[in-house]
Design a protein around this motif. Sequence first.
Motif, PDB file in Angstrom:
ATOM      1  N   ASP A  15       8.964  -9.734   0.453  1.00 25.92           N
ATOM      2  CA  ASP A  15       7.907  -9.544   0.878  1.00 25.92           C
ATOM      3  C   ASP A  15       7.009  -8.474  -0.116  1.00 25.92           C
ATOM      4  N   GLN A  17       5.124  -6.235  -1.770  1.00 25.46           N
ATOM      5  CA  GLN A  17       4.498  -5.751  -2.928  1.00 25.46           C
ATOM      6  C   GLN A  17       4.025  -4.887  -3.544  1.00 25.46           C
ATOM      7  N   CYS A  19       2.653  -1.366  -6.356  1.00 22.19           N
ATOM      8  CA  CYS A  19       1.683  -1.369  -7.287  1.00 22.19           C
ATOM      9  C   CYS A  19       1.811  -0.579  -8.709  1.00 22.19           C
ATOM     10  N   GLU A  35       6.780   1.268  -9.945  1.00 24.44           N
ATOM     11  CA  GLU A  35       6.791   0.415  -8.971  1.00 24.44           C
ATOM     12  C   GLU A  35       6.581   1.532  -7.145  1.00 24.44           C
ATOM     13  N   PHE A  37       5.504   1.652  -3.048  1.00 26.09           N
ATOM     14  CA  PHE A  37       5.049   0.234  -2.103  1.00 26.09           C
ATOM     15  C   PHE A  37       4.813   1.252  -0.640  1.00 26.09           C
ATOM     16  N   HIS A  51      -0.968  -1.676  -1.950  1.00 26.77           N
ATOM     17  CA  HIS A  51      -1.426  -3.140  -0.519  1.00 26.77           C
ATOM     18  C   HIS A  51      -0.299  -1.975   0.184  1.00 26.77           C
ATOM     19  N   HIS A  53       1.025  -3.214   4.203  1.00 26.57           N
ATOM     20  CA  HIS A  53       1.934  -4.243   4.594  1.00 26.57           C
ATOM     21  C   HIS A  53       1.744  -3.561   6.494  1.00 26.57           C
TER      22      HIS A  53
END
Length: 321
Positions: A15, A17, A19, A35, A37, A51, A53
């Motif tokens: 799950d 996501q 950036c 990427e 996180f 994002h 979490h």
Amino acid sequence: MTPLDMEERIVRYGDLQPCKTAFIDAHTPGSDQKENFTIIGGGVSESPDQHVHISIPHGFNIGAAGQPPKCRNSLHVHRTAEVFFVLKGRWRFFWGRWGDAGEVVLEPGDIFNIPTGIFRGFENIGTDYGMIMAILGGDDAGGGVIWAPQVIEDAKDHGLILSETGKLYDSKKGQTLPDGVKPMPLLTDEQLKAIPEPTTADVVPNYVARYLDLVALADRQPAKVIGADAKLRDKPGFEVDFITRASARDTPSGHAYPAVLMPVTGHWKVVWDGGAATLAPGDTMSVPENLDYAVTPSMTGEAALYRAVGTSDPAGLTWQP
């Protein structure tokens, strides 16, 4: 807490996501496939696209970086702790003004408490997509990232400008600095000279712990990895320990500060009064303060996890050159 409450404090690997525009080098060739996180806390992203979490303050941040082979994270400095452990792949960490003062290669499960206040970067030198998990000191992660001057200059050549307030503007999207807002100033020669450049021999013995060494240390009780009396002696505002099948206990206990569980290998069952959950490698679970819980392997085979727990220590500069 109810299972529903705790489920909101679990971030599953599948799950996450990412950036891809989190930092100033997002367009720079060689760094443009990263990427980023942000799992717990605000993180240090310079992009509004990032994002978050779990936004609950823990006294530290949890993040991750995912990169394909040969992708590099550019040289930067943090004012507080930055700890990485390898979840997937093979990674080279390097440091110094130009990235040539020292280096170390880490394999899955290895952990690196990078000295605060030095330029550092890292790259995936494996053959497949790699992932490293990060623990950053402080709720505000030290106020962001300080980039090496050449990183800012290279980024400008590829359309990204960082403002003095730490916000990115992308000329490829037609963005420009607002009136009255200046670009982030480059570090001066005097400031650059004040940043330490420790050698590999200075850093590796005191700031790196290998997975297999920690497995051996955790044969009877959890191995203390980062802390005042740990293998890597430091007080960055959190402590880290390492639990294996041999050192896991099913007797519930808790902490005065929030904790985060991050499996490296195997599946782990977390049990608390009112519920239970199972974690796999790449999952992240936030455990609130003063909640008694037990964490044990739920399947046969190799099993190990890192646990970070907040402390009352300030998340300030800890490196002493």
